[in-house]
Design an enzyme around this catalytic site. Structure first.
Site, PDB file in Angstrom:
ATOM      1  CE1 TYR A 115      -3.578   2.666   0.547  1.00 28.67           C
ATOM      2  CE2 TYR A 115      -2.294   3.351   2.456  1.00 28.67           C
ATOM      3  CZ  TYR A 115      -3.318   3.576   1.556  1.00 28.67           C
ATOM      4  OH  TYR A 115      -4.076   4.716   1.658  1.00 28.67           O
TER       5      TYR A 115
ATOM      6  CE  LYS B 124      -3.192   5.547  -1.682  1.00 27.00           C
ATOM      7  NZ  LYS B 124      -4.178   6.258  -2.519  1.00 27.00           N
TER       8      LYS B 124
ATOM      9  CB  THR C  64     -13.969   5.945   3.857  1.00 26.89           C
ATOM     10  OG1 THR C  64     -12.632   5.410   3.741  1.00 26.89           O
ATOM     11  CG2 THR C  64     -13.918   7.459   3.742  1.00 26.89           C
TER      12      THR C  64
END
Length: 238
Positions: A113, A117, A150
């Site tokens: 991840y 990014k 979220t």
């Protein structure tokens, strides 16, 4: 508002989306690259890419490149078209493994991840360099939305999920708050003509030192072109 389907984990879907969008002969003034997954178990996209790298980064890389001509045609000297790419503070701890971008040697959800990014920041800086070199009326900036409440966290360990549920109201941004910097980058008069910026809380901020490595930016761009099957026209730009 009109919806057009696009699966960022599928190179075929991205190309199909661009064809349908171009057929409308619409200008494109703002492109916000915001899709993403986080900490997913090891798995691949339909094109065989590790999912973090394939969806978070390569999907946006291909989409942006296929839409560049339309963006260039839409921008003017007084009103540049704008590309906003959403990264994360996680990029500060990311490492780009050019010899193993698919994390085949040793898979870590956190590492994959963070790498995706970091790749988005490197991509943005290289893209802005190319746009400037070509005299295009398009700017490219990268945004850190902060920690937003979220469903992106659905793959984290259950203890963290519990902690998030208990503290989200205090420490997490709402989706509306998380979107504010992207909106700022997209429409603020203060950002007119400004590119190659890393923005957090609507403020220009320094990204990770490694993100400014121009050689790394060039090498990632070249490798990305090979992976998604497009020509590397940047090779003619210093």
């Amino acid at each position: 508002v009109e919806f057009l389907y696009c699966d960022l984990a599928s190179m075929k879907s991205i190309r199909h989306f661009v064809q349908r969008f171009r057929a409308k002969n619409c200008p494109l003034h703002v492109l916000v690259n915001n899709a993403g997954v986080m900490l997913v178990p090891e798995r691949k996209t339909e094109d065989g890419f590790e999912e973090h790298f394939g969806l978070n980064y390569l999907g946006h890389f291909l989409l942006t490149n296929l839409l560049l001509d339309t963006l260039k045609q839409s921008g003017t000297h007084s009103h540049n078209a704008r590309i906003i790419t959403v990264s994360s503070a996680t990029h500060y701890v990311g490492e780009l493994h050019l010899n193993d971008l698919q994390s085949r040697c040793s898979y870590s959800p956190h590492g994959a991840y963070a790498q995706s990014k970091l790749a988005l920041v490197l991509f943005t800086y290289r893209l802005q360099h190319l746009l400037t070199a070509n005299g295009s009326h398009v700017t490219a900036n990268v945004v850190d939305p902060g920690v937003v409440n979220t469903e992106l966290y659905k793959h984290v360990f259950w203890v963290i999920k519990v902690a998030k549920w208990m503290t989200a109201w205090l420490f997490f941004k709402t989706p509306e708050e998380g979107a504010s910097t992207s909106i700022y980058a997209a429409v603020s008069p203060e950002m007119e003509g400004a590119g190659g910026c890393y923005l957090y809380n609507e403020t220009r901020t320094k990204s990770a030192d490694v993100a400014y490595d121009e050689e790394l930016q060039r090498r990632l761009w070249t490798e990305s072109c090979k992976m998604v099957g497009i020509s590397d026209e940047s090779s003619r730009v210093p």
